[in-house]
Design an enzyme around this catalytic site. Structure first.
Site, PDB file in Angstrom:
ATOM      1  N   ASN A 127      -7.216   1.821   9.954  1.00 39.19           N
ATOM      2  CA  ASN A 127      -5.900   1.845  10.560  1.00 39.19           C
ATOM      3  C   ASN A 127      -6.140   1.641  12.054  1.00 39.19           C
ATOM      4  OD1 ASN A 127      -5.085   2.613   8.017  1.00 39.19           O
ATOM      5  ND2 ASN A 127      -4.462   4.690   8.589  1.00 39.19           N
ATOM      6  N   HIS A 141      -2.909  10.986   1.273  1.00 40.89           N
ATOM      7  CA  HIS A 141      -2.349  10.740   2.608  1.00 40.89           C
ATOM      8  C   HIS A 141      -1.702  12.048   3.086  1.00 40.89           C
ATOM      9  CE1 HIS A 141      -0.845   7.355   5.427  1.00 40.89           C
ATOM     10  NE2 HIS A 141      -0.497   8.494   5.995  1.00 40.89           N
ATOM     11  N   TYR A 171      -4.308   0.953  15.708  1.00 40.32           N
ATOM     12  CA  TYR A 171      -3.095   0.842  16.508  1.00 40.32           C
ATOM     13  C   TYR A 171      -3.396   0.750  17.995  1.00 40.32           C
ATOM     14  CZ  TYR A 171      -0.328   2.823  12.573  1.00 40.32           C
ATOM     15  OH  TYR A 171       0.285   3.070  11.373  1.00 40.32           O
ATOM     16  N   ARG A 192       0.860  -1.186   0.000  1.00 36.74           N
ATOM     17  CA  ARG A 192       0.000   0.000   0.000  1.00 36.74           C
ATOM     18  C   ARG A 192       0.897   1.237   0.000  1.00 36.74           C
ATOM     19  NH1 ARG A 192      -2.815   2.878   5.076  1.00 36.74           N
ATOM     20  NH2 ARG A 192      -3.755   4.524   3.858  1.00 36.74           N
ATOM     21  N   GLU A 225      -7.084   8.344   6.992  1.00 36.25           N
ATOM     22  CA  GLU A 225      -7.394   8.925   8.302  1.00 36.25           C
ATOM     23  C   GLU A 225      -8.026  10.321   8.218  1.00 36.25           C
ATOM     24  OE1 GLU A 225      -4.408   8.468  11.306  1.00 36.25           O
ATOM     25  OE2 GLU A 225      -4.266   6.312  10.956  1.00 36.25           O
ATOM     26  N   GLU A 266      -3.454  -0.307   8.343  1.00 41.73           N
ATOM     27  CA  GLU A 266      -2.226   0.055   9.073  1.00 41.73           C
ATOM     28  C   GLU A 266      -2.268  -0.535  10.464  1.00 41.73           C
ATOM     29  OE1 GLU A 266      -0.947   4.182   9.439  1.00 41.73           O
ATOM     30  OE2 GLU A 266      -1.597   4.556   7.379  1.00 41.73           O
TER      31      GLU A 266
END
Ligand code: BGC
Length: 524
Positions: free
Chosen positions: A327, A142, A329, A97, A187, A399
């Site tokens: 994404n 991005h 985390y 990606r 995001e 991500e």
């Protein structure tokens, strides 16, 4: 009840899996890795590229970023991209990606002027990946907004919806013959909420009352516009799927009594960026709409600061994703604010609108990035929540990664991180019956980590920033990840990846190395 220590919980997850089913990934589960253009490319003004807000920001306010770092050269992927393909090929990634730097292709952002060198750069990268059997997954935005567009208001100007659509049409025209999986925006919630609420990052605009919500509305409409253009003008000919990748922060209640607040927090954080697309009724999440209206009226406004959608817009956005990308985390905890608490900044410390305070889970551990506490169970909970909210959309984790500092080639903490998060993904799949398309390890190579410059590293490959070629060296985690990919299982013997470079068999190594050597710096 006594709290189980973190390790015990991870062990339980592992045992649960071993007993429940297996540590194997289904044959259609894809493994990949990712980068983003400004973070790795360099070549900031090369060959006709226009300036983005990041180029301008790092030059005008160098002191804002750790070590006065800039992305002027970064990993030099603009010249060294063959080394990135080589790294991906050595790990046998199934997809890579990467993102397109808007002003590299359209120097002013507007679609009337196209930069041939920028077009060729991404075209060559796509061809080289395909030649290695690696699927390119392309993110259209991005965070490198062309400066001209920022000066016209950026994401707070409704005209950006059309401008982004025009840009998306250009990239589909150029690459949709070869790219079959797309992401419109990376995001959007970080761009709108974190950036405008904190006032740091490239726009350097701190405006919490209107900017986050205008930006939110326009990003949703821009995404939907890009989706509709793809669906109508390109999909019939080229096929392919397209989605949007929000930052999926899992929010835990501080106590069981705070569950309603935690749910409101999830809707505020992720729902505002998902409900318009994936819910049956469309539009803003009703709970957030209500709170925002009440809060705005209390402040003396005549209407909600969360701008309304028209019925037409609601219909236009509904269903504009072919899969659910996220994404993921980290996890934060939410509790009601108490007298004396600071108002808080969404989504780091709290929310004045929700009258809520956010903090980190006690059990969390940390890499270098303090704002991303490591909390693997949040991954499973987030995925299951998405299924429960929006139904059976296949999920692609776009991500997930661990931050370290220094060179750390022996990054066993990153190995544990990947293993622990992948375990939670397996639990989501096998226990909660969540459909999953694949997993993306962030990041393929070290990169410019925004405000942290080059001090914080996420790479499976280390970059030597002192070397003119920005030499890439595999970390232990890259060997571990390639073993997981080869075995399609978390049941990987230490001997597999601790053998390090011998994991890539000498034949493979020679073949790949031969194909890409000598290291390409001829364009330098
Ligand atoms: C962003 C990346 C960033 C990563 C680690 C994500 O929010 O998409 O650009 O490097 O987190 O901070």
């Amino acid at each position: 009840m006594t709290m189980l220590p973190y390790q015990a919980i991870v062990l339980c997850a592992f045992l649960q899996l071993t007993w429940a089913s297996s540590l194997s990934f289904p044959s259609d589960f894809k493994f990949g890795s990712a980068t983003a253009s400004y973070q790795v490319e360099g070549g900031w003004d090369a060959d006709g590229k226009g300036p983005s807000i990041w180029d301008r920001y790092v030059h005008e306010f160098p002191g804002d970023i750790k070590g006065n770092a800039t992305g002027d050269v970064a990993g030099d992927s603009y010249h060294q991209w063959r080394e990135d393909v080589k790294a991906a090929a050595k790990m046998k990634l199934q997809f890579y990606r990467f993102s397109i730097n808007w002003p590299r292709v359209l120097p002013t952002g507007f679609a009337n002027e196209i930069n041939p060198a920028g077009v060729k750069y991404y075209s060559d990268l796509i061809d080289a990946l395909l030649a290695e059997g690696i699927e390119p997954i392309v993110t259209i935005f991005h965070w490198e907004l062309p400066v001209k567009m920022q000066d016209l208001g950026g994401w707070t100007n409704p005209l950006i919806v059309k401008w982004f659509g025009d840009y998306a049409r250009v990239v589909y025209t150029l690459y949709a013959d070869r790219v079959k999986t797309w992401l419109t925006l990376n995001e959007p919630n970080t761009v709108c909420d974190y950036f405008y609420n904190s006032g740091v990052f490239a726009t350097r605009i701190k405006e919490s009352d209107f900017a986050p919500f205008l930006c939110n509305k326009h990003m949703m409409l821009a995404h939907a516009t890009a989706y509709r253009i793809f669906d109508k003008e390109f999909r019939p000919k080229y096929k392919g799927k397209i989605s949007i990748a929000p930052h999926a922060l899992w929010i835990e209640p501080a106590t069981p009594e705070d569950e309603a607040l935690a749910e409101l927090g999830r809707q505020h954080q992720l729902g505002r960026y998902s409900h318009p697309i994936y819910s049956k009724e469309g539009g803003w999440p009703p709970s957030v709409e209500k709170v925002m209206l009440e809060h705005s009226l209390q402040q003396g406004h005549t209407e909600s600061r969360l701008p309304a959608f028209t019925e037409q817009e609601i219909e236009f956005m509904k269903g504009t994703a072919d899969y659910y990308a996220m994404n993921q985390y980290t996890t934060y905890v939410i509790r009601p604010s108490k007298a004396g608490d600071e108002a808080g900044m969404w989504f780091l410390t709290g929310s004045p609108e929700l009258q809520a305070t956010l903090y980190h889970p006690e059990k969390a551990t940390y890499g270098t990035a303090y704002i991303l506490p490591v909390y693997p169970e949040g991954m499973r909970k987030m995925m299951s929540w998405v299924k429960q909210q929006y139904g059976d959309y296949p999920i692609l984790i776009t991500e997930n990664g661990f931050s370290s500092t220094g060179s750390q080639l022996d990054d066993h903490q990153r190995v544990d991180y990947i293993k622990n998060y992948l375990e939670q993904i397996l639990l989501a799949m096998y226990k909660d019956k969540v459909k999953v398309m694949g997993y993306t390890a962030w990041s393929l190579i070290d990169s410019f980590e925004w405000m942290d410059g080059y001090e914080t590293k996420f790479g499976l490959y280390e970059i030597d920033y002192n070397h003119p070629n920005r030499t890439r060296t595999p970390r232990l985690s890259s060997f571990y990840y390639s073993c997981v990919i080869a075995e399609r299982s978390l049941d990987v013997a230490e001997s597999c990846y601790k053998k390090d470079s011998s994991k890539v068999s000498s034949d493979d190594k020679n073949e790949i190395d031969k194909k890409y050597s000598p290291p390409v710096n001829d364009e330098l």
